[in-house]
Scaffold this motif. Structure first.
Motif, short mmCIF file in Angstrom:
data_model
loop_
_atom_site.label_atom_id
_atom_site.label_comp_id
_atom_site.label_asym_id
_atom_site.label_seq_id
_atom_site.Cartn_x
_atom_site.Cartn_y
_atom_site.Cartn_z
N ASP A 238 0.81 -1.21 0.00
CA ASP A 238 0.00 0.00 0.00
C ASP A 238 0.85 1.27 0.00
O ASP A 238 1.62 1.52 0.94
CB ASP A 238 -0.92 0.00 1.23
N LYS A 303 -7.51 -4.18 2.81
CA LYS A 303 -7.00 -3.13 1.94
C LYS A 303 -7.77 -3.09 0.61
O LYS A 303 -8.15 -2.02 0.13
CB LYS A 303 -5.50 -3.34 1.71
N HIS A 311 -11.65 3.60 -3.62
CA HIS A 311 -10.94 4.29 -4.70
C HIS A 311 -11.67 4.14 -6.03
O HIS A 311 -11.88 5.11 -6.75
CB HIS A 311 -9.55 3.66 -4.84
C1 CS2 Z 1 -5.52 2.41 -7.23
C2 CS2 Z 1 -4.31 1.74 -6.60
O1 CS2 Z 1 -4.99 2.72 -9.49
C3 CS2 Z 1 -5.68 2.09 -8.69
O2 CS2 Z 1 -6.48 1.24 -9.06
O3 CS2 Z 1 -6.66 2.05 -6.51
O4 CS2 Z 1 -3.20 1.80 -7.42
C4 CS2 Z 1 -3.97 2.35 -5.23
O5 CS2 Z 1 -3.51 3.67 -5.35
C5 CS2 Z 1 -2.94 1.53 -4.50
O6 CS2 Z 1 -3.40 0.21 -4.38
C6 CS2 Z 1 -2.62 2.12 -3.13
O7 CS2 Z 1 -1.86 1.24 -2.41
#
Ligand code: CS2
Length: 504
Positions: A238, A303, A311
């Motif tokens: 992460d 996570k 996200h």
């Molecule tokens: C993000 C991940 O680009 C994406 O799909 O959700 O790269 C995220 O930033 C990382 O997993 C954070 O650890």
């Protein structure tokens, strides 16, 4: 018009390299070890921004104690990282940013970069060298050539078909790993550990299954060798590391006093949880802040479902609402409320991690997403949704449906993905949808004529994403369709506001 003295300054700037380190601005941290005295113990496949912001930084801090664990990186797709970093002797800057400012460190743990397409034989030689004890990977979800819904090797994937026909010249990440294992076995070299650092569920087990199956298709003996002798420790990785922009390059050059063709921007937060399963040895990871545990899966699930699930929801809904960066989406109170409630009421109840304060973890995530100094594009996170949705949102949805608990907010993220992959935004402008299945998704969207039920039902037929169970689950289909209807008719901002209000 750029004033002449600016050009003069830019032209006069030396390039970051071993020879020019003396000119580095004094406040910039640099390798605390003699780079001529370190040697590689790790080959890393996929030497992109994430690896360079994460594992390469941990290894930088390990090298004073463990000089035999430097990294040889390989890029599998494009030669651009090699082209940028080779003239810099592999050196690059990591710029850690938040509202309080930027801190820079020059990283020297990558001692060589190979372009897999041009230097395949050399790469296999290095991977087969007895000094190499770990093959690590950040090749993104799609780099494993698997079916995201089942986690099994996609035996019809063009790269896998190629690698089975020409195993000496593999093009896929699993193909490279299998070829190196075979070489080592034939030469009597002890086996390495294969460590996936990608956001896949149970990444160690998943990669063991994929690599084991490919080896078995090559020969039953090779399959048995992989099963018996190769360790695949799972990891949870992460750190948010957005793609570097030209403005970043310029700003970092100014700060460090040297030109760096590819610095990496990241946040202060970093976490790495690793399953302690390295039968042939490992560096003392625990000395540089890595959490070594017996079972990584609960951390991975936390996570993937909390951070990555939120996200992706922010990315699709935020992009549709016209926001370029995640931090801008978080400035919208209704969106911030939605992800907060998504985590609190729909994700946390599916997690079981005694001893971890999940509310604190949630609050930390909300603060990280809001970091205004990090220009993390919603479009970047929106990429490859077909590979990401299963572990980020759909597993949680399955657990909730089974427990007969509501999925309203989770399903909104899924509906936003369906709306996004139609390829046309709320203003009638094209969306540059990056996904291995983009064409198929677009065809489904076109055939539906934006009729919500047809669009939802069409998307649900993509079994690589939804399997067969979710497509036939009435509650899921109806909830997604209702959201999709609202997204198409009222847009993302109004839909988010209505959902937040209705659940208050
Ligand atoms: C993000 C991940 O680009 C994406 O799909 O959700 O790269 C995220 O930033 C990382 O997993 C954070 O650890």
């Amino acid at each position: 018009m750029v004033p002449l003295f600016v050009w003069g300054k830019y032209l006069a700037m030396l390039r970051l390299s071993t020879a020019n380190l003396h000119a580095l601005a004094p406040q910039v941290a640099q390798p605390a070890y003699d780079r001529s005295a370190i040697s590689p113990g790790i080959v890393h496949l996929g030497i992109g921004a994430f690896h360079r912001a994460h594992m390469a930084v941990y290894v930088q801090h390990l090298l004073p104690k463990a000089p035999n664990w430097a990294i040889v990186g390989a890029s599998l797709r494009r030669p651009d990282t090699k082209e940028a970093l080779t003239p810099q002797d592999g050196l690059y800057t990591v710029a850690v940013r938040d509202a309080s400012g930027t801190k820079c460190e020059v990283i020297g743990s990558i001692v060589g970069i190979l372009d897999a397409n041009q230097e395949r034989v050399r790469l296999l030689e290095v991977m087969s060298h007895p000094a190499i004890g770990i093959i690590s990977l950040t090749v993104t979800e799609k780099g494993y050539c698997h079916d995201p819904a089942t986690g099994e090797l996609d035996e019809k994937h063009p790269d896998i078909v190629h690698d089975l026909a020409d195993p000496e010249n593999p093009v896929s990440a699993p193909g490279l790993v299998v070829a190196a294992i075979e070489r080592r076995q034939q030469a009597g070299v002890s086996p390495f550990a294969v460590m996936s650092c990608d956001n896949l569920p149970s990444n160690g087990k998943t990669v063991a299954r994929i690599v084991g199956r490919l080896a078995e298709l090559r020969s039953p003996q090779l399959g048995a060798y992989v099963r018996e002798h190769i360790a695949f420790p799972s990891t949870m990785v992460d750190r948010i590391a957005p793609a570097t922009t030209d403005a970043d390059r310029e700003a970092i050059g100014e700060m460090i006093g040297l030109e760096d063709a590819w610095p990496i921007m990241t946040e202060p937060f970093t976490q790495w949880v690793v399953e302690d399963h390295f039968p042939s040895g490992r560096p003392p990871f625990e000395e540089v802040g890595v959490e070594l545990v017996r079972d990584v899966e609960p951390y991975e699930r936390m996570k993937l479902r909390m951070l990555n699930g939120a996200h992706s929801s922010l990315a699709y809904l935020g992009y549709l609402a016209g926001h370029e960066y995640v931090s801008q989406v978080m400035e919208e109170p209704e969106f911030a409320r939605l992800v907060r409630d998504l985590m609190t009421f729909e994700v946390i109840p599916t997690l079981h991690l005694p001893g971890v304060d999940l509310i604190k973890y949630r609050d930390q995530l909300l603060a990280r997403f809001s970091n205004p100094a990090l220009k993390h594009r919603t479009w970047q996170i929106a990429m490859d949704g077909t590979q990401k949705l299963p572990q980020r949102l759909l597993g949680t949805i399955r657990d909730r449906l089974q427990a007969r608990e509501p999925i309203t907010r989770l399903a909104l993220g899924v509906a936003a993905w369906m709306r996004y992959v139609t390829g046309i935004d709320e203003y009638g402008q094209p969306i540059d949808v990056k996904d291995p299945l983009a064409k198929r998704l677009r065809a489904i969207a076109d055939a539906s004529h934006n009729e919500p039920i047809r669009l939802a039902v069409g998307m649900l037929t993509v079994s690589e994403v939804f399997g067969t169970d979710l497509a036939s689950n009435e509650e899921f289909r109806e909830t997604v369709t209702a959201h999709l209807k609202s997204l198409l008719e009222n847009g993302s901002a109004a839909t988010v506001a209505a959902v937040v209000r209705s659940l208050r």
